[in-house]
Motif scaffolding. Sequence first.
Motif, mmCIF file in Angstrom:
data_model
loop_
_atom_site.group_PDB
_atom_site.id
_atom_site.type_symbol
_atom_site.label_atom_id
_atom_site.label_comp_id
_atom_site.label_asym_id
_atom_site.label_seq_id
_atom_site.Cartn_x
_atom_site.Cartn_y
_atom_site.Cartn_z
ATOM 1 N N VAL A 1 51.308 37.743 35.750
ATOM 2 C CA VAL A 1 50.042 37.462 35.052
ATOM 3 C C VAL A 1 49.033 36.857 36.025
ATOM 4 C CG1 VAL A 1 48.961 36.039 33.260
ATOM 5 C CG2 VAL A 1 51.103 37.246 32.776
ATOM 6 N N SER A 2 49.467 35.918 36.837
ATOM 7 C CA SER A 2 48.564 35.306 37.817
ATOM 8 C C SER A 2 48.020 36.349 38.783
ATOM 9 C CB SER A 2 49.283 34.203 38.599
ATOM 10 O OG SER A 2 49.581 33.128 37.756
ATOM 11 N N LEU A 3 48.888 37.233 39.244
ATOM 12 C CA LEU A 3 48.439 38.280 40.166
ATOM 13 C C LEU A 3 47.446 39.233 39.510
ATOM 14 C CD1 LEU A 3 51.752 39.166 42.019
ATOM 15 C CD2 LEU A 3 49.702 38.126 43.014
ATOM 16 N N LYS A 4 47.651 39.486 38.230
ATOM 17 C CA LYS A 4 46.753 40.400 37.511
ATOM 18 C C LYS A 4 45.315 39.883 37.530
ATOM 19 C CE LYS A 4 46.324 42.714 33.060
ATOM 20 N NZ LYS A 4 46.915 42.922 31.746
ATOM 21 N N ASP B 1 44.465 37.923 45.654
ATOM 22 C CA ASP B 1 43.532 38.006 46.772
ATOM 23 C C ASP B 1 43.571 39.449 47.294
ATOM 24 O OD1 ASP B 1 42.690 38.131 49.541
ATOM 25 O OD2 ASP B 1 42.715 35.944 49.552
ATOM 26 N N PRO B 2 42.472 40.197 47.178
ATOM 27 C CA PRO B 2 42.464 41.612 47.556
ATOM 28 C C PRO B 2 42.920 41.876 48.999
ATOM 29 C CG PRO B 2 40.428 41.050 46.429
ATOM 30 C CD PRO B 2 41.163 39.773 46.670
ATOM 31 N N GLU B 3 42.532 40.994 49.910
ATOM 32 C CA GLU B 3 42.926 41.179 51.323
ATOM 33 C C GLU B 3 44.438 41.014 51.485
ATOM 34 O OE1 GLU B 3 42.599 42.348 55.054
ATOM 35 O OE2 GLU B 3 40.919 42.321 53.650
ATOM 36 N N ARG B 4 44.995 40.023 50.823
ATOM 37 C CA ARG B 4 46.444 39.806 50.901
ATOM 38 C C ARG B 4 47.211 40.927 50.211
ATOM 39 N NH1 ARG B 4 46.870 33.255 50.028
ATOM 40 N NH2 ARG B 4 45.983 32.716 52.064
ATOM 41 N N VAL B 5 46.648 41.439 49.129
ATOM 42 C CA VAL B 5 47.279 42.589 48.462
ATOM 43 C C VAL B 5 47.354 43.767 49.427
ATOM 44 C CG1 VAL B 5 47.017 44.308 46.627
ATOM 45 C CG2 VAL B 5 46.641 41.878 46.126
#
Length: 112
Positions: free
Chosen positions: A94-97, A101-105
């Motif tokens: 849920v937190s990731l949703k 952080d787009p760069e870390r993803v």
Amino acid sequence: MYLLATALEIDAREICSEIYGIQDPNMTDRFNLAAEDSVKAIKEERVKEIFLNRICPTITKFDKKDMPVVDDLLRDFYQLPDTERAEMLEHIAVSLKYHADPERVKETHSVN
């Protein structure tokens, strides 16, 4: 043969006796033990592969100062019972949703 027998949900002795003409029960027991060892080795190799190709590269993304926290997280997660682990994973999902952080993803997707 053990893997095939397991997939077909039959005793490996049936395959051995049909294919190899093995009638000696001791021989098929030894065959089954060797096959079980092979399955165990495959599983252990898969664990090593995941560790080397996914976990290690991901851990190297952290700063050195974060290593004690990463170590604590792994140790703490290990100590939790399965039900609590599942709840933690749901919370993280849920937190990731909503907060990833787009760069870390992008960086983590580059890891095998």
